[in-house]
Enzyme design. Structure first.
Site, mmCIF file in Angstrom:
data_model
loop_
_atom_site.group_PDB
_atom_site.id
_atom_site.type_symbol
_atom_site.label_atom_id
_atom_site.label_comp_id
_atom_site.label_asym_id
_atom_site.label_seq_id
_atom_site.Cartn_x
_atom_site.Cartn_y
_atom_site.Cartn_z
ATOM 1 C CB ALA A 159 43.557 23.584 6.329
ATOM 2 N N GLY A 211 38.940 17.227 9.489
ATOM 3 C CA GLY A 211 38.310 17.576 10.752
ATOM 4 C C GLY A 211 37.913 19.029 10.891
ATOM 5 N N GLY A 226 39.754 21.669 10.972
ATOM 6 C CA GLY A 226 40.442 22.554 10.043
ATOM 7 C C GLY A 226 39.780 22.593 8.689
ATOM 8 C CE1 TYR A 277 45.189 16.463 22.367
ATOM 9 C CE2 TYR A 277 43.603 16.055 24.120
ATOM 10 C CZ TYR A 277 43.909 16.604 22.881
ATOM 11 O OH TYR A 277 42.939 17.287 22.172
#
Length: 313
Positions: A22, A25, A27, A176
């Site tokens: 959070a 970005g 978040g 990823y």
């Protein structure tokens, strides 16, 4: 959904929303949007210091924001459990869990528990966290939602059960892609299990942000010590990416819109699904392979030691 923005979210007064990652970005943008609508936002951050700085930024825009910054390191299962224990002590229910935090295309490293970092943080950490918070989600007054952030990169992913931790061969983008595919397999399998156990008040939803301008793209080049790659990412973000505020919209829609049902996948509906207002989309065939999802669930349970107890909860 045409033209849908965060302003279209319903009131979230008396709702508790947990957002991982959070402090920056997507978040950070999501936390501010939830707070603006009256939610109590639990900002789950690896660094409390950075989390408090982000909370101060949100309060500058939303003076009456109700924010609770807590340490949650998804790369450390003991820390994840401690975070969940703290929520159980202080909250009676959780209305929305946003499994948002992640790392992308970094050099190979391992979590505190010895997992390849991208798989460990992006998938296993959230698998464990969701399992620990299952009873608080069940206790919500009305429908609660588990929103798992994936990526269009899931399309290049493959679950390699023979080398999940990429010990024999490591490609940062392969790892990823595997982690983002795992996010989807987990979220869809969770929805099936919720339905099979009659948990009609809890739903599992997935989303992706398209191409959003966040710090995520810079972490890999920085860890590689590549000034050239860092500069290239800055140019690419400036030219092609939408803002982090726009990139957070699919997560916000998945978390709050009244036409969302379990198992949906929400992403931006503009150019190449990289930008634009949120819409319902279809993830690839591999993400909906139920046999792979069941096997991944079993492996994830073994690796994390977290059992989802649908019966007693």
């Amino acid at each position: 959904m045409t033209g849908w923005t965060a302003e279209d979210m319903p009131s979230l007064t008396d709702r508790t929303v947990v957002v991982t990652g959070a402090n920056s970005g997507l978040g950070l943008e999501g936390s501010e949007a939830f707070a603006r609508k009256g939610a109590t936002v639990v900002m789950a951050c690896r660094s409390v210091e950075r989390g408090e700085s982000a909370a101060a930024e949100i309060r500058g825009a939303v003076p009456d924001a109700t924010l609770d910054v807590r340490e949650c390191d998804l790369g450390d299962l003991a820390n994840v459990e401690a975070f969940a224990d703290g929520l159980h002590e202080d909250y009676d229910a959780v209305d929305v869990l946003c499994n948002n935090a992640g790392v992308m295309a970094i050099p190979r490293s391992e979590t505190a528990d010895g997992f390849e970092t991208q798989f460990g943080v992006n998938h296993l950490g959230h698998f464990a966290l969701t399992g620990h918070l299952l009873d608080l989600l069940r206790a919500a007054d009305g429908e609660s939602r588990i929103v798992t952030q994936s990526s269009g990169a899931h399309e290049m992913g493959e679950i390699d059960f023979d080398d999940l931790q990429h010990e024999r061969s490591y490609g940062k983008w392969d790892a990823y892609g595997q982690s983002k595919l795992a996010n989807l397999l987990f979220a869809y399998e969770l929805q099936r299990r919720l339905g099979n156990h009659g948990w009609d008040n809890v739903i599992s939803v997935t989303c992706h942000p398209g191409y959003a301008d966040t710090d995520l793209q810079f972490k890999g080049p920085r860890e590689m010590g590549s000034t050239l790659r860092t500069a290239f990412m800055g140019i690419a973000n400036a030219v092609f990416a939408q803002s982090a505020e726009q990139g957070a919209l699919p997560m916000l829609y998945a978390a709050t819109a009244d036409d969302v049902i379990g198992g949906e996948y929400v992403g931006p509906g503009g150019l190449f699904d990289m930008r634009g207002a949120p819409e319902f989309q279809q993830s690839n065939e591999a993400s909906r392979d139920e046999a792979t999802a069941e096997r991944l669930w079993a492996v994830s349970t073994d690796l994390t030691g977290v059992e989802y107890d649908f019966e007693s909860a």
